[in-house]
Design a protein around this motif. Structure first.
Motif, PDB file in Angstrom:
ATOM      1  N   LYS A   2       0.854  -1.189   0.000  1.00 31.50           N
ATOM      2  CA  LYS A   2       0.000   0.000   0.000  1.00 31.50           C
ATOM      3  C   LYS A   2       0.888   1.235   0.000  1.00 31.50           C
ATOM      4  CE  LYS A   2      -3.791  -2.104   2.541  1.00 31.50           C
ATOM      5  NZ  LYS A   2      -4.607  -2.044   3.776  1.00 31.50           N
ATOM      6  N   LEU A   3       0.701   2.057  -1.012  1.00 27.32           N
ATOM      7  CA  LEU A   3       1.396   3.332  -1.113  1.00 27.32           C
ATOM      8  C   LEU A   3       0.368   4.418  -0.888  1.00 27.32           C
ATOM      9  CD1 LEU A   3       3.989   4.956  -1.851  1.00 27.32           C
ATOM     10  CD2 LEU A   3       3.193   4.867  -4.235  1.00 27.32           C
ATOM     11  N   PHE A   4       0.599   5.237   0.129  1.00 27.28           N
ATOM     12  CA  PHE A   4      -0.316   6.312   0.466  1.00 27.28           C
ATOM     13  C   PHE A   4       0.254   7.624  -0.072  1.00 27.28           C
ATOM     14  CE2 PHE A   4      -0.727   2.960   3.533  1.00 27.28           C
ATOM     15  CZ  PHE A   4      -2.081   2.868   3.799  1.00 27.28           C
ATOM     16  N   GLY A   5      -0.557   8.373  -0.806  1.00 26.91           N
ATOM     17  CA  GLY A   5      -0.058   9.634  -1.336  1.00 26.91           C
ATOM     18  C   GLY A   5      -1.023  10.289  -2.287  1.00 26.91           C
ATOM     19  N   THR A   8      -0.396  14.000  -7.496  1.00 26.32           N
ATOM     20  CA  THR A   8       0.414  15.120  -7.962  1.00 26.32           C
ATOM     21  C   THR A   8       1.798  15.189  -7.325  1.00 26.32           C
ATOM     22  OG1 THR A   8      -0.613  16.586  -6.338  1.00 26.32           O
ATOM     23  CG2 THR A   8      -1.584  16.546  -8.566  1.00 26.32           C
ATOM     24  N   SER A   9       2.035  14.474  -6.253  1.00 20.91           N
ATOM     25  CA  SER A   9       3.323  14.530  -5.564  1.00 20.91           C
ATOM     26  C   SER A   9       4.440  13.911  -6.403  1.00 20.91           C
ATOM     27  CB  SER A   9       3.246  13.792  -4.230  1.00 20.91           C
ATOM     28  OG  SER A   9       4.542  13.547  -3.716  1.00 20.91           O
ATOM     29  N   PRO A  10       5.538  14.648  -6.620  1.00 21.67           N
ATOM     30  CA  PRO A  10       6.662  14.064  -7.354  1.00 21.67           C
ATOM     31  C   PRO A  10       7.343  12.937  -6.575  1.00 21.67           C
ATOM     32  CG  PRO A  10       7.247  16.238  -6.532  1.00 21.67           C
ATOM     33  CD  PRO A  10       5.785  16.036  -6.246  1.00 21.67           C
ATOM     34  N   TYR A  11       7.264  12.975  -5.251  1.00 18.05           N
ATOM     35  CA  TYR A  11       7.838  11.903  -4.428  1.00 18.05           C
ATOM     36  C   TYR A  11       7.031  10.619  -4.596  1.00 18.05           C
ATOM     37  CZ  TYR A  11      10.378  15.693  -2.209  1.00 18.05           C
ATOM     38  OH  TYR A  11      11.195  16.771  -1.979  1.00 18.05           O
ATOM     39  N   VAL A  12       5.718  10.758  -4.553  1.00 14.14           N
ATOM     40  CA  VAL A  12       4.843   9.603  -4.759  1.00 14.14           C
ATOM     41  C   VAL A  12       5.029   9.071  -6.176  1.00 14.14           C
ATOM     42  CG1 VAL A  12       2.430   8.839  -4.865  1.00 14.14           C
ATOM     43  CG2 VAL A  12       3.168  10.406  -3.051  1.00 14.14           C
ATOM     44  N   ARG A  13       5.162   9.971  -7.130  1.00 17.89           N
ATOM     45  CA  ARG A  13       5.335   9.543  -8.518  1.00 17.89           C
ATOM     46  C   ARG A  13       6.590   8.684  -8.689  1.00 17.89           C
ATOM     47  NH1 ARG A  13       5.849  13.316 -13.949  1.00 17.89           N
ATOM     48  NH2 ARG A  13       5.447  11.651 -15.442  1.00 17.89           N
ATOM     49  N   GLN A  27      -1.260  -1.041  -4.273  1.00 13.63           N
ATOM     50  CA  GLN A  27      -2.467  -0.226  -4.245  1.00 13.63           C
ATOM     51  C   GLN A  27      -2.053   1.191  -3.875  1.00 13.63           C
ATOM     52  OE1 GLN A  27      -5.168  -1.506  -1.186  1.00 13.63           O
ATOM     53  NE2 GLN A  27      -6.829  -0.195  -1.901  1.00 13.63           N
ATOM     54  N   LEU A  28      -2.440   2.179  -4.695  1.00 13.07           N
ATOM     55  CA  LEU A  28      -2.222   3.578  -4.350  1.00 13.07           C
ATOM     56  C   LEU A  28      -3.461   4.068  -3.627  1.00 13.07           C
ATOM     57  CD1 LEU A  28      -0.605   6.231  -4.440  1.00 13.07           C
ATOM     58  CD2 LEU A  28      -1.715   6.719  -6.617  1.00 13.07           C
ATOM     59  N   ILE A  29      -3.257   4.504  -2.405  1.00 15.96           N
ATOM     60  CA  ILE A  29      -4.366   4.996  -1.594  1.00 15.96           C
ATOM     61  C   ILE A  29      -4.240   6.517  -1.508  1.00 15.96           C
ATOM     62  CG2 ILE A  29      -5.471   4.929   0.678  1.00 15.96           C
ATOM     63  CD1 ILE A  29      -4.232   2.042   0.882  1.00 15.96           C
ATOM     64  N   PRO A  30      -5.138   7.247  -2.199  1.00 14.73           N
ATOM     65  CA  PRO A  30      -5.055   8.706  -2.193  1.00 14.73           C
ATOM     66  C   PRO A  30      -5.302   9.275  -0.791  1.00 14.73           C
ATOM     67  CG  PRO A  30      -6.482   7.935  -3.972  1.00 14.73           C
ATOM     68  CD  PRO A  30      -6.207   6.759  -3.073  1.00 14.73           C
ATOM     69  N   GLU A  49       3.135   0.738   3.371  1.00 10.26           N
ATOM     70  CA  GLU A  49       3.010  -0.457   4.211  1.00 10.26           C
ATOM     71  C   GLU A  49       3.116  -1.700   3.347  1.00 10.26           C
ATOM     72  OE1 GLU A  49      -0.677  -0.392   6.362  1.00 10.26           O
ATOM     73  OE2 GLU A  49      -0.219   1.513   7.330  1.00 10.26           O
ATOM     74  N   HIS A  50       3.880  -2.671   3.853  1.00 12.75           N
ATOM     75  CA  HIS A  50       3.986  -3.964   3.170  1.00 12.75           C
ATOM     76  C   HIS A  50       4.487  -5.010   4.155  1.00 12.75           C
ATOM     77  CE1 HIS A  50       6.258  -6.922   0.558  1.00 12.75           C
ATOM     78  NE2 HIS A  50       5.028  -7.022   0.114  1.00 12.75           N
ATOM     79  N   ASP A  51       3.719  -6.060   4.347  1.00 14.97           N
ATOM     80  CA  ASP A  51       4.123  -7.181   5.208  1.00 14.97           C
ATOM     81  C   ASP A  51       4.683  -6.717   6.552  1.00 14.97           C
ATOM     82  OD1 ASP A  51       3.311  -8.982   3.292  1.00 14.97           O
ATOM     83  OD2 ASP A  51       5.323  -9.360   2.497  1.00 14.97           O
ATOM     84  N   GLY A  52       4.007  -5.801   7.188  1.00 17.68           N
ATOM     85  CA  GLY A  52       4.436  -5.308   8.493  1.00 17.68           C
ATOM     86  C   GLY A  52       5.492  -4.224   8.453  1.00 17.68           C
TER      87      GLY A  52
END
Length: 186
Positions: A2-5, A8-13, A27-30, A49-52
């Motif tokens: 799970k990627l939270f972001g 538009t964020s260049p870091y998230v990109r 999964q990208l969670i806005p 988050e991934h596997d703890g």
């Protein structure tokens, strides 16, 4: 994973690009400012988050993703320096962008003008470097492309005054994994 972001964020990109290039299921969670302020100790995006495993900075996330794929992250000091320089410019540019939205501009403060000068100095240095016109790309180079693309998207710089950077960004804009993560498409 799970990627939270935000889209538009260049870091998230940058994280999204690594995930897509490696075909890592995720999964990208806005999330917005208020969600990141309450859900991450850094009070910014991305977090992951991934596997703890919980990570709170894009550099840590990218390093983790690279290690899962058995790939190097900034495999030499020059690329790590590029990654750090671009991160400095990007942090500074984002801070100026947000401060200007609150009515504070570099013209109002010597400190903020110094920050604007920092960005110009970094861009001038980067424009003198030899940058690739095709991949594979390093994480320092991907970070640079994400920054330049974001700065254009937010109308923070006129890329035409930096011809080498303009050419570099144009070469990446032709890559599907880069073009498909552009904030205007989200």
């Amino acid at each position: 994973m799970k990627l939270f972001g935000s889209y538009t964020s260049p870091y998230v990109r940058h994280c999204r690009i690594v995930l897509e290039m490696n075909r890592q299921d995720h999964q990208l969670i806005p999330v917005d400012f208020s969600a990141s302020a309450s859900q991450s100790p850094t009070k910014r995006v991305p977090y992951f988050e991934h596997d703890g495993v919980k990570l709170h900075d894009s550099a840590a996330i990218i390093r983790y993703l690279r290690s899962l794929a058995e790939q190097p992250f900034c495999e030499d000091p020059a690329d790590f320096d590029l990654f750090c320089m671009v991160s400095t410019a990007m942090d500074t540019e984002i801070n100026l962008f947000l401060l200007e939205r609150d009515g504070l501009a570099p013209e109002q403060s010597p400190y903020l003008q110094r920050q604007r000068d920092r960005i110009e100095s970094i861009l001038a240095d980067l424009n003198q470097r030899e940058l690739p016109s095709e991949g594979p790309y390093t994480d320092g180079q991907l970070r640079l492309a994400c920054y330049l693309s974001w700065a254009q998207f937010r109308q923070r710089l006129d890329i035409h005054q930096w011809p080498a950077l303009q050419q570099f960004l144009a070469s990446l804009n032709n890559q599907p994994w880069f073009a498909n993560t552009h904030p205007a498409l989200s």
